[in-house]
Design a protein around this motif. Structure first.
Motif, PDB file in Angstrom:
ATOM      1  N   CYS A  28      84.278   5.493  54.336  1.00  0.00           N
ATOM      2  CA  CYS A  28      83.904   4.550  53.273  1.00  0.00           C
ATOM      3  C   CYS A  28      83.460   3.234  53.876  1.00  0.00           C
ATOM      4  O   CYS A  28      83.807   2.901  55.012  1.00  0.00           O
ATOM      5  N   TRP A  32      72.271   5.325  58.937  1.00  0.00           N
ATOM      6  CA  TRP A  32      72.761   4.572  57.780  1.00  0.00           C
ATOM      7  C   TRP A  32      71.594   4.032  56.949  1.00  0.00           C
ATOM      8  O   TRP A  32      71.598   4.141  55.717  1.00  0.00           O
ATOM      9  N   ALA A  61      77.757  11.747  48.808  1.00  0.00           N
ATOM     10  CA  ALA A  61      77.989  10.309  48.931  1.00  0.00           C
ATOM     11  C   ALA A  61      77.770   9.630  47.590  1.00  0.00           C
ATOM     12  O   ALA A  61      76.901  10.041  46.805  1.00  0.00           O
ATOM     13  N   SER A 109      77.933   5.617  45.484  1.00  0.00           N
ATOM     14  CA  SER A 109      78.038   4.166  45.516  1.00  0.00           C
ATOM     15  C   SER A 109      78.834   3.723  44.294  1.00  0.00           C
ATOM     16  O   SER A 109      78.396   3.918  43.157  1.00  0.00           O
ATOM     17  N   MET A 147      70.775   5.053  53.034  1.00  0.00           N
ATOM     18  CA  MET A 147      70.761   4.066  51.958  1.00  0.00           C
ATOM     19  C   MET A 147      69.537   4.225  51.052  1.00  0.00           C
ATOM     20  O   MET A 147      69.561   3.839  49.880  1.00  0.00           O
ATOM     21  N   PHE A 157      69.764   7.368  47.902  1.00  0.00           N
ATOM     22  CA  PHE A 157      70.594   7.353  46.695  1.00  0.00           C
ATOM     23  C   PHE A 157      69.725   7.234  45.453  1.00  0.00           C
ATOM     24  O   PHE A 157      68.734   6.502  45.433  1.00  0.00           O
ATOM     25  N   SER A 189      79.070  -2.845  46.647  1.00  0.00           N
ATOM     26  CA  SER A 189      79.561  -1.502  46.332  1.00  0.00           C
ATOM     27  C   SER A 189      80.451  -0.984  47.444  1.00  0.00           C
ATOM     28  O   SER A 189      80.336  -1.390  48.601  1.00  0.00           O
ATOM     29  N   TYR A 215      73.935   8.262  43.684  1.00  0.00           N
ATOM     30  CA  TYR A 215      74.547   9.415  44.338  1.00  0.00           C
ATOM     31  C   TYR A 215      73.547  10.047  45.292  1.00  0.00           C
ATOM     32  O   TYR A 215      72.333   9.984  45.090  1.00  0.00           O
ATOM     33  N   ASN A 255      74.763  -5.079  48.725  1.00  0.00           N
ATOM     34  CA  ASN A 255      73.486  -4.395  48.493  1.00  0.00           C
ATOM     35  C   ASN A 255      72.290  -5.331  48.537  1.00  0.00           C
ATOM     36  O   ASN A 255      71.148  -4.876  48.686  1.00  0.00           O
ATOM     37  N   TYR A 285      80.790   2.462  49.348  1.00  0.00           N
ATOM     38  CA  TYR A 285      80.103   3.741  49.579  1.00  0.00           C
ATOM     39  C   TYR A 285      81.114   4.732  50.137  1.00  0.00           C
ATOM     40  O   TYR A 285      81.793   4.439  51.134  1.00  0.00           O
TER      41      TYR A 285
END
Length: 418
Positions: A398, A294, A261, A263, A298, A301, A272, A253, A403, A274
């Protein structure tokens, strides 16, 4: 030739190509002749992925998405940048001169040779399809060539070798020709996309199709008994009742002054969905959707206990990508001056790029499909925190991401869950 078998969600890209003239060359070969079997070395159990290609696809994906939003910001948008990139990579093998450079600029392929690009795409496709029992993902390509037209043999071989494309000669004058192509699309999208070729004109000379099929079960499914109809705020200020799924648990999170946001993993967690819920409005958030942001997000999280409420939704989307791709610098490929001489001695240009998608998100998981049609015509360290609560009751963004490689398979903005 062979057709790759498909599973899971699907995403297809079709490039329809037509001759500018019927001129041929003695050095060109008709695909009706049997192509020599390519000797592809055995792939490694886990093929290595070129980070330059993933970075290029990510940058292209967000730039393309931004251009699409200029036209469709008030409606649900869902696209597959991976599908578009693979299909255009296949076409890129036929481009030459300034047209090739324009496509490289638009697709962010600068700094990669054609050989490096093709090898990288082959390894990425092989790597992505090695997922887990709860996630079905496969990628297939095909090339449908007009009977009686001479094509560059090397172009056909490159697509077969690196993209594992089915290559088939077809009598485009036959009334059932489009049905055969659409049948392949339907089969390889699990019936989610039934039709991509509406008609075949006398100018058409080739269709190139990429399809990605994906279906993933959540690592932890939502209990249907917890799904309740709740108000969802639309962009015009009104509210509508939508089924909100609810689950408590530990998730990756992130929260900033811009958004919440989460996952939501599929299967063993390699892939996942997102979900980004803007704190102001989706339009303002979309302006910050760049590849650079982005990558930063990433890294932010972390594992945290909390509750997620997410709409159950199902939608179809269709868009013509010609304007968006032209805005990204690929306009020359759509003009009479286009140079696809590495495809055929007949002069050609891309006429249209259509993109169709399907997505369904429910308590069990996600199913998605996409088809892109490109028509080429004749020219004349963790801190303990309070549990979060993320209620997705307003427009949101979304993306479905691998990953392991960082590849984004799908992305979309949902403004009105159906």
């Amino acid at each position: 030739m062979r057709i790759s078998q498909w599973i899971g969600y699907s995403c297809a890209v079709i490039l329809a190509m037509t001759a500018l003239s019927c001129s041929t060359s003695a050095n060109s070969q008709n695909p009706k002749q049997a192509l020599p079997k390519q000797q592809v070395p055995p792939s490694l159990e886990v093929p290595s992925v070129n980070p330059k290609l993933v970075a290029a696809n990510t940058k292209f994906g967000f730039k393309l998405f931004s251009e699409i939003l200029k036209k469709d910001s008030q409606k649900n948008v869902f696209v597959s940048p991976s599908s578009v990139a693979i299909a255009l990579s296949m076409t890129y093998n036929g481009a030459n001169g300034n047209t090739k450079q324009a496509m490289a600029n638009a697709l962010q392929f600068q700094g990669m040779t054609l050989e490096e690009l093709n090898n990288s795409q082959r390894n990425l496709m092989a790597n992505l399809t090695q997922v887990d029992p709860k996630v079905k993902l496969s990628i297939a390509n095909s090339l449908w060539a007009k009977e009686g037209i001479a094509f560059n043999l090397n172009f056909l071989q490159q697509n077969e070798k690196f993209y594992d494309a089915k290559v088939k000669t077809l009598d485009f004058k036959r009334p059932t020709a489009s049905d055969e192509i659409n049948g392949w699309v339907k089969e390889n999208t699990n019936g989610k996309i039934e039709k991509i070729v509406d008609r075949i004109t006398p100018e058409h000379m080739m269709f190139l199709i990429n399809a990605i099929y994906f279906k993933g079960a959540w690592s932890n499914e939502f209990d249907q008994k917890n799904t309740e109809n709740r108000p969802f705020s639309l962009t015009n200020g009104t509210k509508k009742q939508v089924p909100l799924m609810k689950r408590q648990g530990e998730y990756r999170y992130s929260e900033t002054d811009q958004f919440q946001a989460i996952s939501l993993p599929y299967g063993n967690g390699r892939m996942s969905m997102y979900v980004f819920l803007p704190k102001s409005n989706l339009t303002a958030f979309q302006k910050s959707l760049t590849a650079e942001n982005w990558q930063t997000w990433m890294k932010q999280f972390s594992s945290r206990e909390g509750q997620i409420q997410l709409p159950r939704f199902k939608m179809d989307y269709e868009v013509d990508l010609k304007t968006a791709l032209s805005a990204l610098g690929m306009g020359l490929a759509f003009q009479d001056a286009a140079d696809f001489s590495n495809l055929s001695k007949a002069t050609t240009k891309i006429d249209e790029v259509k993109h169709k998608t399907f997505v369904e998100v429910n308590e069990e998981g996600t199913e998605a499909a996409a088809v892109t049609s490109v028509g080429v015509v004749a020219t004349s360290a963790q801190i303990q925190e309070e549990p979060f609560k993320m209620i997705v009751d307003r427009p949101f963004f979304c993306a479905i991401r691998d990953n392991q490689t960082g590849e984004i398979l799908f992305m979309g903005s949902i403004v009105n869950p159906e």
